[in-house]
Design an enzyme around this catalytic site. Structure first.
Site, PDB file in Angstrom:
ATOM      1  N   SER A  33     -88.967 -18.152 -24.221  1.00 52.00           N
ATOM      2  CA  SER A  33     -89.110 -18.268 -25.716  1.00 52.00           C
ATOM      3  C   SER A  33     -89.010 -19.546 -26.292  1.00 52.00           C
ATOM      4  O   SER A  33     -89.770 -20.674 -25.995  1.00 52.00           O
ATOM      5  CB  SER A  33     -88.125 -17.314 -26.239  1.00 52.00           C
ATOM      6  OG  SER A  33     -87.867 -17.139 -27.646  1.00 52.00           O
ATOM      7  N   HIS A  84     -92.539 -15.914 -26.010  1.00 48.27           N
ATOM      8  CA  HIS A  84     -92.773 -15.730 -27.338  1.00 48.27           C
ATOM      9  C   HIS A  84     -93.428 -16.543 -28.431  1.00 48.27           C
ATOM     10  O   HIS A  84     -93.225 -17.753 -28.160  1.00 48.27           O
ATOM     11  CB  HIS A  84     -91.544 -15.581 -28.048  1.00 48.27           C
ATOM     12  CG  HIS A  84     -90.577 -14.428 -27.168  1.00 48.27           C
ATOM     13  ND1 HIS A  84     -89.212 -14.276 -27.400  1.00 48.27           N
ATOM     14  CD2 HIS A  84     -90.898 -13.464 -26.437  1.00 48.27           C
ATOM     15  CE1 HIS A  84     -88.931 -13.047 -26.526  1.00 48.27           C
ATOM     16  NE2 HIS A  84     -89.800 -12.878 -25.981  1.00 48.27           N
ATOM     17  N   ASP A 116     -84.216 -11.417 -24.523  1.00 43.09           N
ATOM     18  CA  ASP A 116     -85.527 -10.838 -23.883  1.00 43.09           C
ATOM     19  C   ASP A 116     -85.500 -11.275 -22.395  1.00 43.09           C
ATOM     20  O   ASP A 116     -85.315 -12.442 -22.246  1.00 43.09           O
ATOM     21  CB  ASP A 116     -86.752 -11.222 -24.769  1.00 43.09           C
ATOM     22  CG  ASP A 116     -87.815 -10.130 -24.429  1.00 43.09           C
ATOM     23  OD1 ASP A 116     -87.617  -9.192 -23.426  1.00 43.09           O
ATOM     24  OD2 ASP A 116     -88.949 -10.723 -24.465  1.00 43.09           O
TER      25      ASP A 116
END
Ligand SMILES: C[S@@+](CC[C@H](N)C(=O)[O-])C[C@H]1O[C@@H](n2cnc3c(N)ncnc32)[C@H](O)[C@@H]1O
Lengths: 289, 197
Positions: free
Chosen positions: B12, B39, B131
């Protein structure tokens, strides 16, 4: 030595890898059972997505295997109801992928202007956000009065919602941004009023829309169209079923009609690919033979 | 012949430079397909794939539905879609975001775990949320292998910390050592036995 392109598949044969294959058998048995017991046919839906939904249901029921879920689903209609909800993915948004609507205005609208009457088909329209987006676009381009939009989905419940024309108020900010980036020519808030705890869209947007149930897997073509939009529906089908649905679309499009797919879907490997030319990077295809 | 399975990389915040570091160091004959879940904002275009292509010998694509997974090709999850795999293919969905993310690393990793079993390798890099932690644990639980970037080399340590916590058996490596480790695991799989079991 010639370069060999090989498809990568999971290992087979060795014990640690038996699992994925057994899993496939179990998934297929369950889907077959669901089809024969209840008539819902998910057998040609994309395996990876079906598997994810099945495991989610298994986990939330506190079960541990696909077979255990199969047992419950086949014997308990209430469990089938739940599973049906799990398997219907109705996620949608107004002016999703603003770039698509920009391309539609630039590339498709000029072609449509030459027609006295325009017939569009939204296949897999879910709760209708896309349909309202298109109606707004056609209105702003001065074409709505001579258009008729057929909006279909397999799912009655979402069609009823679509007909109501009420959408969650808390998404209006997002939709307004999308609308602006989609090349909107007016003010988005002109199209709705806050009512019944939601955003009620102007009924004038649906006066030329016919909502009806249609199953892309089993139902036939019902008319001839100048534009077919089917976005983010085919991704839920396997390749074979995608091919079948492409056959349906090809047969339902008039010559030089336009087929609009989702931004990550494509015609590659489809038998009908050579019958179309791509008019925009936004997955807009024109039937040319 | 043993098939090379798949390498799935999730990241991310700070991901672009970390991914650049890894993909620029992997050889053009890397024998696995690589899946990248980074992301990003839902309307970002395929710029990420283009930037990575400029610095890598691998073939980088922004994934499309039903793409066939090929060795030494990299499939970047498109913005606003979940990326799943089914045996040798990519399968995209617009299912609701999972824990605020679409694409979600957890969702992609879970699918990789179920499809590839012990032939799956999951890698979690820099990021500012957790995540990937669940997904990596799932890969390991189903017999695959896990690598976590050493939080000390990560621009944002939160994501690798979370993955480490969820998967104590994952290998923790500084970013610069990850490419060589992947090459050993994938191109010389005879040497990867030590983590089995
Ligand atoms: C993810 S939604 C896509 C909605 C919208 N087209 C969009 O792109 O935002 C997928 C829709 O396809 C519908 N669908 C699934 N299987 C179908 C079938 N066999 N025939 C018609 N519609 C189907 C679902 O009910 C769902 O509403």
């Amino acid at each position: 030595m010639a370069v060999q392109i090989e498809t990568v598949r999971p290992k087979q044969g060795d014990a640690a890898d038996a699992k994925p294959d057994l899993e496939r058998i179990e998934v297929e048995l369950l889907l077959e059972g669901v089809y024969r017991q209840y008539g819902f046919d998910f057998r040609s839906y994309a395996y990876a997505s079906i598997r994810r939904r099945l495991w989610k249901r298994i986990e939330s029921e506190g079960l541990t295997s696909l077979s255990a879920l199969q047992e419950r689903v086949l014997h308990e209609p209430e469990m089938m109801e739940k599973l049906l909800l799990d398997l219907s993915i109705n996620v949608t948004a107004m002016f999703r992928d603003p770039g698509f609507y920009v391309a539609f205005r630039e590339k498709v609208i000029p072609m449509l202007r030459t027609y006295p009457f325009i017939r569009l088909w939204h296949a897999g329209c879910s709760t209708g956000e896309e349909v309202f987006s298109m109606a707004i676009l056609l209105k702003e381009e001065g074409l709505y009065e001579r258009s008729r939009i057929y909006a279909t989905d397999i799912n009655e419940v979402v069609l009823q919602r679509a007909k109501g024309g009420i959408f969650p108020i808390d998404r209006m900010q997002e939709y307004t941004d999308n609308y602006i980036r989609a090349g909107g020519k007016s003010s988005f808030s002109e199209y709705y009023t806050a009512k019944y705890g939601g955003a009620l869209f102007s009924p004038s947007l649906t006066k030329n829309v016919v909502f009806s149930q249609h199953n892309l897997v089993t139902d036939k073509s019902f008319s001839e169209f100048n534009v077919i939009l089917c976005r983010n529906v085919l991704i839920y089908f396997d390749k074979e079923l995608q091919t079948k649905v492409h056959e349906l679309f090809y047969g339902s499009l008039s010559m030089f009609g336009l087929l609009c797919l989702g931004s990550k879907e494509s015609m590659r490997f489809m038998r009908y690919e050579q019958c179309y030319e791509q008019v925009s990077g936004e997955k807009i295809y024109r039937k040319v033979k | 012949m043993t098939t090379p399975g798949v390498v799935a990389i999730g990241t991310s915040w700070g991901g672009l430079s970390a991914l650049g570091r890894i993909l620029s160091s992997l050889p053009g004959d890397f024998r696995s397909p690589i899946i990248v879940v980074q992301h990003r904002s839902k309307d970002s275009d395929n710029l990420l794939a283009k930037l990575l292509q400029d610095i890598s010998d691998l073939k980088i694509h922004e994934a499309e539905d039903k793409d066939t997974l090929l060795p030494s090709h990299v499939y970047v999850a498109p913005a606003d879609y979940h990326l799943l795999v089914d045996a040798g293919e990519v399968s995209l969905t617009v299912d609701a975001p999972f824990r605020y993310s679409r694409p979600s690393i957890d969702v992609a990793f879970e699918s990789v775990a179920r499809s590839f079993g012990s032939a799956a390798i999951g890698v979690v890099l820099t990021g500012a949320n957790d995540d990937g932690a669940r997904g990596l644990a799932r890969i390991i639980a189903l017999g695959g292998q896990g690598i976590v970037e050493d939080p000390k080399t990560a621009e944002m340590p939160v994501m690798p910390e979370a993955a480490k916590r969820a998967s104590p058996s994952a290998e923790v490596l500084p970013l610069q050592d990850i490419p060589a480790r992947l090459v050993r695991m994938v191109n010389a799989p005879g040497q990867m036995k030590r983590k089995a079991g």
